[in-house]
Design an enzyme around this catalytic site. Sequence first.
Site, short mmCIF file in Angstrom:
data_model
loop_
_atom_site.label_atom_id
_atom_site.label_comp_id
_atom_site.label_asym_id
_atom_site.label_seq_id
_atom_site.Cartn_x
_atom_site.Cartn_y
_atom_site.Cartn_z
N GLU A 279 2.85 5.14 -3.83
CA GLU A 279 2.88 6.11 -4.96
C GLU A 279 4.19 6.89 -4.99
O GLU A 279 4.62 7.26 -6.10
CB GLU A 279 1.69 7.06 -4.84
CG GLU A 279 0.35 6.38 -5.04
CD GLU A 279 -0.06 5.49 -3.88
OE1 GLU A 279 0.26 5.84 -2.74
OE2 GLU A 279 -0.66 4.43 -4.13
N ASP B 146 0.85 -1.19 0.00
CA ASP B 146 0.00 0.00 0.00
C ASP B 146 0.89 1.25 0.00
O ASP B 146 2.11 1.16 0.21
CB ASP B 146 -0.86 -0.05 1.28
CG ASP B 146 -1.95 1.03 1.30
OD1 ASP B 146 -2.31 1.55 0.24
OD2 ASP B 146 -2.44 1.34 2.41
N ASP C 285 -8.74 3.29 -2.91
CA ASP C 285 -9.80 3.73 -2.01
C ASP C 285 -11.03 4.25 -2.72
O ASP C 285 -11.27 5.46 -2.81
CB ASP C 285 -9.26 4.80 -1.06
CG ASP C 285 -8.15 4.24 -0.18
OD1 ASP C 285 -7.97 3.01 -0.17
OD2 ASP C 285 -7.46 5.04 0.48
O1 MIG Z 1 -4.34 5.99 4.34
O2 MIG Z 1 -3.86 0.73 5.62
O3 MIG Z 1 -5.81 1.95 0.14
O4 MIG Z 1 -6.85 -0.26 1.48
O5 MIG Z 1 -7.00 -0.14 4.28
C1 MIG Z 1 -5.03 4.79 4.35
C2 MIG Z 1 -5.04 1.44 5.70
C3 MIG Z 1 -4.04 3.68 4.22
C4 MIG Z 1 -5.03 2.85 2.20
C5 MIG Z 1 -5.41 1.62 1.45
C6 MIG Z 1 -6.47 0.89 2.19
C7 MIG Z 1 -5.98 0.53 3.56
C8 MIG Z 1 -5.57 1.79 4.32
N1 MIG Z 1 -4.58 2.52 3.54
#
Ligand code: MIG
Length: 767
Positions: A423, A420, A494
């Site tokens: 980017e 996650d 998201d």
């Molecule tokens: O800023 O890890 O897209 O799937 O549950 C949120 C918490 C951070 C973004 C991910 C999402 C995940 C969440 N993350």
Amino acid sequence: MYQKLKEYHVDGQKVYFQYEGSSKGEEPCVEVIADNIFNVFIDYTGMGHCTRAIEGELGRRLNCGKISENGKLESVSWEESGVVIRTKFLTVVVGDNFDVDFYNQEGMPLSLAYRGERKRNDAPSQAELQLLAKEGHEASGRSGADYQVQEIRSFDPKDCVYGLGDKTGVLNKRFYEYEMWNSDIPDPHEDNFKSLYKSIPFMLVSKEKGAYGIFFDNHNKTYFDLGKESDAYYVFGADAGNLDYYFIGGECLKEVISGYTWLTGRAPMQQLWTLGFHQSRWGYESEDEIRSIAAGMMKYDLPCDCIHFDIDYMDHYKVFTWNKETYEDGAKVIADFKEVGIKAVTIIDPGVKVEKDYYVYEEGVRNGYFAKTPEGEVYVNEVWPGDAVYPDFGKPEVRRWWGEKQKFLIDMGVSGVWNDMNEPASFRGPLPDDVVFTDEDVQATHAQVHNIYGHNMAKATYEGWKELTGKRPFVITRACYSGSQKYTTGWTGDNHSIWSHIRMAIPQMCNLGMSGMNFIGTDVGGFGSDCTPELFARWIQLGCFSPLFRDHCAKGCRGQEPWQFGEEVLSISRKYLNLRYELLPYLYDLMHECEVTGIPMMRPLVLEYEGDENVKNRNDEFMLGDRMLIAPVVEQGAREKLVYLPEGVWYDYWTGEKKEGKNFFVRTAPLDLCPIYVKEGAVIPKYPVRTHVGEDKDALLILEAYPGEGTYWHYQDNGEDFAYRKGAFNEYQIRSKDGRVEVEKIHEGYRPYVRMEVKTRKMIWPR
Ligand code: MIG
């Protein structure tokens, strides 16, 4: 800047051009990569190709400027129109101004350089921009602007455009404008967003006759204006780097996808269990809570193969640690889950917490593994753990280190990794453009490597897991670039629990598939906002046919496990989870087909019926392979669906009713029904309903035969490791004619099914 063409010279498969007014070293080049693929190249940086998408032999050859061997330059000659270069499939004409035109074998133009004036009238002036900014508006895009690096090519009136990765909005990208800059935007994703998490600078054009693709292999920030500025042409450009694009010609979109994935790699087969149902949420606060999720799956008789551990499982959000206070003994939970057939996937973010004595931080600092400021300090921003630093994944050494770190998870019994925030995301404003990273063997700025950060993280993760487990690594990523499909699956980030997002999910996943990212899914039920029973029921129906089938939602939102919405929705969920498990062998076959051909499992109708005007803009139906058409209901309150079936004869999956294609009709669709149609002559391989992908996967294969005549190839292997690449698989040719089915084994290298059973569908012919 290139004016009159003066001269050309041929060097192997490359043709270099000299123009009036430009000197040596500024010679643009056209190179035969394969018989239907040309590379067009201007070396503005003086550093040659620097592709991160194309790897292996071909990538190495490109990056060090050697000759390609997969296509043959058949002839080069100077004719009236310019220098004419021929291969078996394409004719390319290069003329004055470095105008490059592509023709097919019959001499029909596939893609021409745009030679007219640019229409700049809607480019806002500086004063207008300031006024807009004052009123809180943003000027949308840079219509009419020139980019540092750019190419302008003609559109034909009927051209449709697909691909471009995970962009929001409709299937056909014609007339829209996009930017490639991996972006984590927390607001609900709207159709008019220019960029999202992934940057895949690859567009496919479907023409009235023929198709082609353009892969603009430049990982700086890039721009695609696909007809906003003008109906007559499109523009793609970049802030920096080279003009380096691949033209892929074909008779149809499928050939273009095959060409693109031949170049950048094909999504390999995942382990069979990854096709099962995944349950996830951010905010399973404790071990007890996550245990109750596994228990819920059993209590409510819901098949499930995987539970995801979001950031809650970590000790203060430190990657490669375990929160022993709330989550106690990680190895024990995971082992207990395994007992009941459920695997664990853990989230991993790139941001490493700044903390003395935290081993990952200390090792990284000691070895110089983190990105630095231009002054040479380790660059610090903020993510979940607070102050955090960013591994420099562009360095092969850092990737190896990150790969080895995976051992922590593997030893604990984890089965896959969910990457996650890559980017990369940051809480204290975006990373400045000049933060210092590495791009393989050269120093680079953040601006230069931003779009490949997620790609490199996925590659590191994949390679670590492959080395440590020998199994097919299961990696899910949020950010990526072209070619990432070799290493990772993906999800669309998201989304929200809103109806517009279930609608958007279909074109978004279809375009990702056409952009090489085969194994893709959306958060079922929606991530942000609160889901409703009806929306959840419809989303489970869509998820059932998405490659990645994961229910996930955000902390603080209404609980989204299938049992959170009452009896009716629970039983609808069970119905579609069961159907998913029945369809596993079919889905697995499609995943295998994708590894071989690059054609995605989930397909927009236009991929199968390209000539049909009715499907070019069909946003609310899709195909699973070439024989199953899914028409999910994506409107609140709707209890019927307007369905379009392309040419041929189809059967309603639920009733067996026969339907003539090339027709629109209304199908009743109560809340528990997702319209599905199966093509005449189809055989669909199925498993009996089961609670998880298990040992007994080879016990029984059901062949569901539909009326008509057809041939199907079924593939079977251990569903786990790479033994299939050494021949450890079975392949069956299945011929069916009106319910009579003959199975012939055409490759034997794995244990056979204990039993195969043929089932003919009972059909109803309309009166
Ligand atoms: O800023 O890890 O897209 O799937 O549950 C949120 C918490 C951070 C973004 C991910 C999402 C995940 C969440 N993350």
